[in-house]
Write an enzyme that holds these catalytic residues in place. Structure first.
Site, mmCIF file in Angstrom:
data_model
loop_
_atom_site.group_PDB
_atom_site.id
_atom_site.type_symbol
_atom_site.label_atom_id
_atom_site.label_comp_id
_atom_site.label_asym_id
_atom_site.label_seq_id
_atom_site.Cartn_x
_atom_site.Cartn_y
_atom_site.Cartn_z
ATOM 1 N N LYS A 131 -0.350 3.722 -9.954
ATOM 2 C CA LYS A 131 0.807 3.096 -9.315
ATOM 3 C C LYS A 131 0.937 1.639 -9.763
ATOM 4 O O LYS A 131 -0.056 1.013 -10.146
ATOM 5 C CB LYS A 131 0.634 3.113 -7.787
ATOM 6 C CG LYS A 131 0.720 4.468 -7.128
ATOM 7 C CD LYS A 131 0.529 4.316 -5.626
ATOM 8 C CE LYS A 131 0.623 5.656 -4.914
ATOM 9 N NZ LYS A 131 1.980 6.214 -4.946
ATOM 10 N N ARG A 185 0.524 16.997 -2.530
ATOM 11 C CA ARG A 185 0.912 18.410 -2.505
ATOM 12 C C ARG A 185 -0.211 19.303 -3.010
ATOM 13 O O ARG A 185 -0.312 20.469 -2.615
ATOM 14 C CB ARG A 185 2.198 18.600 -3.317
ATOM 15 C CG ARG A 185 2.096 18.316 -4.781
ATOM 16 C CD ARG A 185 3.436 18.002 -5.432
ATOM 17 N NE ARG A 185 3.939 16.712 -5.004
ATOM 18 C CZ ARG A 185 5.096 16.183 -5.402
ATOM 19 N NH1 ARG A 185 5.866 16.862 -6.244
ATOM 20 N NH2 ARG A 185 5.489 15.012 -4.971
#
Length: 487
Positions: free
Chosen positions: A264, A338
């Site tokens: 990130k 996920r």
């Protein structure tokens, strides 16, 4: 856990009002009719209350707002708050009124004249939730807020109602504490230990460590955490208060998320301590259910991992096998939540045989782009179940908005090399994430996915919380349990 404001209920004692310390709070409806206790305060202040209620300023107040009389003559109190509130206000309005009292009062001791209110425990709930603050990591933590004494007509009834409302307050604030903790404190091991402490409330707790998850085939989850020194874990919490198959609540518990190899940007990465928000909500709900002795069977299951870059970390392009057996091409290691949920969802169905499932995750930035910080995104494979949850959320004043699913979105996550890939790119990012999760839900299993990225932690205050962790979802899910799963 942060120490919460103490709430007590007492008989109306007009003779104590003159000497009450801190702040006096009274409620007056829009019509301006003041009750018995308020009339006593009015006499003690030589008509100041009546003058305030008759003023143009009071008339312009919205429900839950107040006029404050500072250092009133005739009273020991530092202030009298005159809150505009209808006697039959709905639950959300009552809680907001209580939150307003807390915001104005800071830590002051409170005497709340609630003899005319139908549900004083709801005002108290809003008061406690807005009084919460995460200060325990400061060198000099803030003082615990003073006691709030609610004077009511029926003390026993109010005390009984506060058992449930107080349980909700404890659950919400437990979630907020977990979300607010830094990752060097709330490691996967410490998180699991805090959940194991729920055994003291009667919750069954089981912890799976990495070797046990390896035997179960949870390679999607284990791949996310393989670059971290903190061991991955799956924690199952069972509250057995009813009969039949349980409702399963599944939470993403990424205690810190750098994005892994798909690193990130540095700006704002410190906020990724809240990436375990879904697991935090599940923990808060389980605590609330146990404290109020809910007559329902509910299982909470959370996957606890840390997503870090390392020589052992998962790479973009890797292909992993899920517990279900489907293979997953990892396009982006920052789409890790996920992967965690995929294995936990499948494990929950195999191990718990639930009647229905709800998963929660701070899953996508796309959800914030779509809905901001006002609503969580709701995805579901069952219209009736979705309607039930949306009604529960609306009743509790927690924003939620249903989003679509469908084959066109499923097509975006097809992989040339594996059964499925973990991201479909930028278009419809929150929807393709939900579509990915749906691949790990049996067709006949009622299921809801809640993307809480925008509501778990907010950049500004909300009606019931200061800036930061909100505990969104505890109230709505508790309401869903009451409505559909509690006998």
């Amino acid at each position: 856990m942060t120490e919460l404001r103490t709430v007590e209920f007492a008989d109306v004692d007009l003779d104590t009002l003159a000497g009450a310390a801190g702040r006096l709070v009274l409620f007056v409806p829009g019509a301006g009719t003041i009750g018995t206790a308020a009339r006593r305060v009015n006499r003690l202040t030589k008509g100041a209350v009546a003058r305030a209620v008759e003023s143009e300023a009071f008339g312009k107040l919205s429900e839950g707002e107040a006029l404050v009389l500072g250092w009133p003559a005739g009273l020991a109190a530092e202030a009298v708050e005159i809150v505009k509130l209808e006697r039959r206000a709905d639950t959300v309005s009552l809680r907001k009124a209580g939150a307003g009292i807390a915001k104005r009062a800071a830590g002051a001791t409170l005497t709340v004249l609630a003899e005319g209110q139908k549900a004083p425990e709801e005002i108290a709930l809003g008061l406690v939730l807005r009084s919460w603050a995460f200060t325990k990591r400061k060198e000099t933590p803030s003082d615990t807020p003073g006691k709030a004494v609610f004077m009511v007509k029926e003390v026993a009834a109010a005390q009984a109602a506060w058992v449930d409302a107080g349980a909700l307050a404890a659950g919400v604030c437990f979630t907020r504490d977990l979300v607010s903790e830094p990752a060097n404190v709330l490691t996967t091991t410490e998180f699991a230990a805090q959940l194991e402490a729920l055994r003291d409330l009667g919750v069954e707790v089981e912890v799976l460590d990495e070797p046990e998850m390896e035997k179960l085939g949870m390679r999607a989850l284990l791949g996310v955490g393989q670059g971290s020194e903190s061991p991955s874990k799956v924690v199952t919490m069972r509250w057995k208060g009813g009969e039949g198959a349980p409702l399963a609540l599944i939470g993403k518990g990424v205690v810190f998320d750098t994005g892994g190899i798909s690193l990130k940007p540095g700006a704002g990465m410190e906020d990724m301590t809240m990436d375990m928000g879904g697991a935090g909500v599940v923990a808060g709900v389980m605590k609330a259910l146990a404290l109020r002795k809910a007559k329902a069977n509910v299982t909470g299951m959370v996957g606890l991992v840390e997503n870090m870059p390392d020589g052992r970390a998962q790479r973009p392009g890797d292909i992993v096998a899920s517990m279900k057996g489907d293979t997953i091409e990892v396009i982006n290691t920052d789409a890790e939540g996920r992967l965690v949920l995929a294995d936990v969802l499948w494990h929950a169905q195999q191990a718990e045989q639930p009647a229905a499932m709800v998963d929660l995750a701070t899953l996508t930035g796309a959800c914030i782009i779509a809905l901001g910080h006002e609503n969580a995104a709701v995805f579901a494979n069952d219209d009736g179940f979705a309607k039930d949850f949306l009604k529960a959320a609306e009743t509790e004043g927690e924003g939620a908005w249903r989003m679509p699913l469908g084959k066109a979105y499923d097509d975006l996550i097809k992989s040339m090399k594996a059964d499925i890939k973990n991201t479909g790119g930028r278009p419809a990012g929150s929807i393709t994430a939900a579509a990915f999760l749906q691949k790990f839900v049996a067709e006949d299993m009622p299921w809801i996915h809640l993307d809480i990225a925008g509501v778990a932690q907010t950049p500004g205050e909300t009606a019931l919380a200061p800036k930061g962790a909100t505990g969104w979802g505890v109230l709505a899910l508790d309401r869903l349990v009451r409505m559909k799963f509690e006998g």
